[in-house]
Design an enzyme around this catalytic site. Structure first.
Site, short mmCIF file in Angstrom:
data_model
loop_
_atom_site.label_atom_id
_atom_site.label_comp_id
_atom_site.label_asym_id
_atom_site.label_seq_id
_atom_site.Cartn_x
_atom_site.Cartn_y
_atom_site.Cartn_z
CG ASP A 152 -2.10 0.92 1.04
OD1 ASP A 152 -2.42 1.26 -0.12
OD2 ASP A 152 -2.73 1.28 2.04
CE1 TYR A 191 -0.50 8.23 4.41
CE2 TYR A 191 1.60 9.40 4.38
CZ TYR A 191 0.36 9.16 4.96
OH TYR A 191 0.00 9.86 6.10
CG HIS A 203 -5.20 10.22 2.99
ND1 HIS A 203 -6.20 10.12 3.94
CD2 HIS A 203 -4.26 9.31 3.35
CE1 HIS A 203 -5.88 9.18 4.82
NE2 HIS A 203 -4.71 8.68 4.49
NE ARG A 240 3.52 12.66 11.14
CZ ARG A 240 3.01 11.62 10.44
NH1 ARG A 240 2.88 10.46 11.01
NH2 ARG A 240 2.65 11.76 9.18
CD GLU A 296 -6.60 4.62 4.77
OE1 GLU A 296 -5.89 3.89 4.04
OE2 GLU A 296 -6.14 5.34 5.67
CD GLU A 303 -5.47 2.82 -0.28
OE1 GLU A 303 -4.66 2.29 -1.07
OE2 GLU A 303 -5.31 2.85 0.95
CG ASP A 320 -5.89 0.21 3.52
OD1 ASP A 320 -5.87 -0.94 4.00
OD2 ASP A 320 -5.04 1.08 3.79
NE ARG A 339 -8.32 6.14 9.74
CZ ARG A 339 -7.58 5.99 8.66
NH1 ARG A 339 -6.32 5.59 8.73
NH2 ARG A 339 -8.11 6.19 7.47
CD GLN A 345 -3.43 3.91 10.86
OE1 GLN A 345 -4.64 3.92 10.69
NE2 GLN A 345 -2.59 4.48 10.04
CE1 TYR A 360 1.42 6.78 14.65
CE2 TYR A 360 2.64 6.67 12.59
CZ TYR A 360 2.16 7.40 13.65
OH TYR A 360 2.41 8.74 13.72
CE LYS A 371 -3.84 1.80 7.26
NZ LYS A 371 -4.66 2.65 6.38
CB THR A 377 -7.48 -4.88 2.00
OG1 THR A 377 -6.65 -4.58 3.13
CG2 THR A 377 -7.26 -3.83 0.93
CB THR A 400 -6.60 7.56 1.57
OG1 THR A 400 -6.45 6.44 2.41
CG2 THR A 400 -8.04 8.06 1.63
CD GLU A 423 -8.36 12.51 4.33
OE1 GLU A 423 -8.55 11.32 3.98
OE2 GLU A 423 -7.98 13.41 3.55
#
Lengths: 432, 432
Positions: free
Chosen positions: A137, A139, A144, A153, A210, A212, A245, A249, A252, A256, A265, A269, A365, A379
């Site tokens: 996968d 990014y 996104h 963050r 997600e 994708e 996907d 959250r 994760q 992570y 994850k 999928t 995503t 989001e």
């Protein structure tokens, strides 16, 4: 561009006109076992039945010894024949179904073969189109990545310094890739409650989707070699699918660092069942997002229109089978990518990593820049922030998925060229 | 504990006494195709030849319809029969080779079958023992995780808050797992030069080894279910191999945030060829490292001796075929783990991730606490710090691997029970 006309009745709004001709694997009540098939309007062409009855007799470019690929229970053998063959078969099937077909004796005037090989779509069931060896996968959805980085963050630290230099990606779990329609269990796992330093164990409360685009491969490279851009990498692409996907959250977020997403994850999928070939999408090429960073030579593409303008949408259906209510919660173009799939492939193999036929790559995503173009609930709801609920049909709200909710992705490139559905229902907590 | 005596001559220092009986896949010049085999001293027993000549006739617990597993080119079908069957076959082969065998007519007194099935080991070649569906690498070597965290980040931030609460892991690349002896190409990739903000492209200059124990699985669980500790998770283990998780530290360092290692790892992972069964390692159980964190119930083991005291070593050979010189650069016990494999399996499946027969789990790099017990060059040379060179035979030094270098891992649990070699040579840069 209107699709070619067919002697078979094809609804005007169908994703599967003669301009498309994607490939998948079905089973039906009319025959034993899984077999390759092509959807055309509200029908599917059973390629095993079609092939064994001599349907490919006039495709002179196709060696007879290759016909066994249509006896297979996955598309891997067909994919391994290479892009030229895929396109020859696609064009041949277009001709066979065309109103002005040059070979009416094959199917148009052959009611026996029609009966044997042309099945009502609703009487067939789709299976995973390929045996997927490895799944990666990426990014590459810039918007996104920025939005998620702000929430996980902070805005200053949202995109890491490497982001515009290389397509960031991670290895996913191939065993949990399933075909559209497969139920998805809400994962259990470790979650750090807000303000706490000690994790608890329980069902994920932040279950997300997600949006994708997935890419399935049709070539292999030996370990220690790479697939170069502007040639090998483009030719490695068998076709495209929609991909959800599913993401947890809360799981994760706690797990992570420092090695990336894992149980957040690998519980599921979902991919759409029909593999849309590059040939069908060729008219819909557009430029990818501008990257102001000067790229290293191995990532420089000769042309810039290396992504597609596919109109993607997310429908959320709540209320169960008794009282279903559907709201379209996002619409976004698949062109919102900073990196193309050929760039992802070139980077993935740069160090000598071997790819195999059937490998799956996810775009990451896909979100746009406006409020209605977001590819994840993370989001849309700003990670579940107060007052950021989604408003759904019937005065309902959501921050995250509830049990029974159904997420359905669709993708339409243009008239008669679409992906069908990539759908899945949340069916309650995983067993423990 | 001295191994049982055999009518076949077995060197005293062999890894493959009757106390071991591991399984692998070989090919030989005496027969066509790949087939399952067992190493015994300096011989291997060709299980296809042995089985087809009636070698298992006296193993009454083994249904005849299962004998086809020995015709297979991987161990997956044999593994899928479950731990009880593996142990029955192991015990039966121990008896067949025992000096006081209860069935001398099977092999001891059957020179024809000896000729057909008992091959000189040096005349056979090992292949990957299983078809690996998915590969996951954990990070359970506490000392390595701490050392690496200090070098990649800083001592305060070396271990993330989740580290003692759950076995941190990430999905690896199954397609680049290879059997011992396979050449390893130095990867090319993006590297950020010290002090620069712009990456360059070139061959990795920080090529490293990682000393790990690998675990191959023999059961599957459906998506949405988990394998519980103190039962299912232990029974999911087929056996163990040594593993070299070759790593490129310069590529890894630039790429790994925020989604984890990618091209820094996926250019090659080497495993030893013979799968050592839990039964052979049972006498070597010891306690794992103490974890003062109170674990959530799903990670609590009933017994604490759930890792093994296998004496692992790393030999580095330089100088090529003409002038080889070997130095043992590390010796460490495999018990230096904070998490057992059953805990890793229970955590991996907690959210419903499906495991399959043939999946590979890596322990993460195993290091001890002293200078001579480090499982990677990263730790030995403090990420290439000035003055921290390794001193090798012939007055040579190393900070990282050079082309032509050969890394060889060995593992010995006790008298007559070892893993053989897990070896690989760096053969120059990947092609581009």
């Amino acid at each position: 561009m209107a699709p070619p006309k067919s002697w078979l009745s094809i609804p005007e709004d169908s994703d599967f006109s003669l301009a498309n001709i994607p490939f998948g694997i079905i089973r039906s009540k009319f025959s034993d076992g899984h077999r390759p098939a092509i959807p055309i309007g509200n029908h599917v062409l059973d390629l095993k039945a079609f092939s064994s009855a001599g349907g490919f007799a006039e495709l002179t470019s196709f060696p007879k010894e290759h016909l066994s690929v249509f006896d297979s229970t996955t598309l891997n053998d067909f994919a391994a024949l290479g892009q030229k063959t895929h396109e020859n078969v696609r064009k041949y099937i277009q001709d066979v179904f065309s109103e002005s077909t040059s070979h009416p004796e094959i199917l148009k005037d052959n009611s026996e073969l029609q009966k044997a090989a042309l099945l009502p779509k609703h009487e067939t069931k789709n299976l995973l189109p390929m045996k997927i060896g490895d799944y990666t996968d990426f990014y590459a959805g810039y918007n996104h990545a920025f939005n998620a980085g702000c929430l996980f963050r902070d805005p200053e630290n949202a995109l890491k310094p490497n982001y515009t230099h290389l397509p960031v990606g991670y290895h996913g779990r191939a065993s949990s890739v399933v075909v559209s329609g497969t139920p998805i269990h809400r994962p259990q796992g470790q979650i750090l409650p807000p303000g706490s330093q000690t994790p608890i164990h329980g069902p994920s409360k932040k279950l997300d989707i997600e949006l994708e685009l997935g890419c399935l491969l049709c070539t292999s490279n030996p370990m220690g070699t790479s697939l170069k851009l502007n040639g090998d990498a483009e030719e490695a692409i068998f076709g495209y699918v929609l991909m959800n996907d599913w993401s947890s959250r809360d799981i994760q977020r706690w797990e992570y660092v420092p090695l990336g997403p894992f149980n957040g994850k690998n519980f599921g999928t979902t991919i759409s069942p029909w593999v849309v070939l590059p040939g069908a999408l060729e008219p819909y090429r557009v430029k990818k997002l501008e990257n102001k960073t000067e790229l290293l030579p191995y990532l420089q593409e000769k042309r810039q229109d290396t992504v597609y303008d596919i109109s993607l949408s997310i429908d959320l259906t709540i209320g169960g089978d008794e009282d279903p209510a559907t709201t379209t919660i996002a619409k976004v173009s698949s062109s919102n990518l900073l990196w193309s799939f050929p760039q992802m492939i070139a980077h993935h193999t740069m160090g000598g990593c071997p790819m195999n036929v059937g490998d799956l790559l996810g775009s990451g995503t896909i979100s746009g820049t406006s409020k209605n173009e977001l590819g994840s609930l993370l989001e849309m709801g700003k990670d579940g922030k107060e007052g950021e609920e989604l408003m759904l049909a019937g005065m309902n709200t959501r921050k995250w998925l509830l049990d029974g909710d159904v997420a359905t992705f669709r993708g339409k490139a243009g008239e008669g060229v679409g992906f069908g559905e990539c759908t899945g229902r949340v069916v309650g907590t995983s067993k423990h």
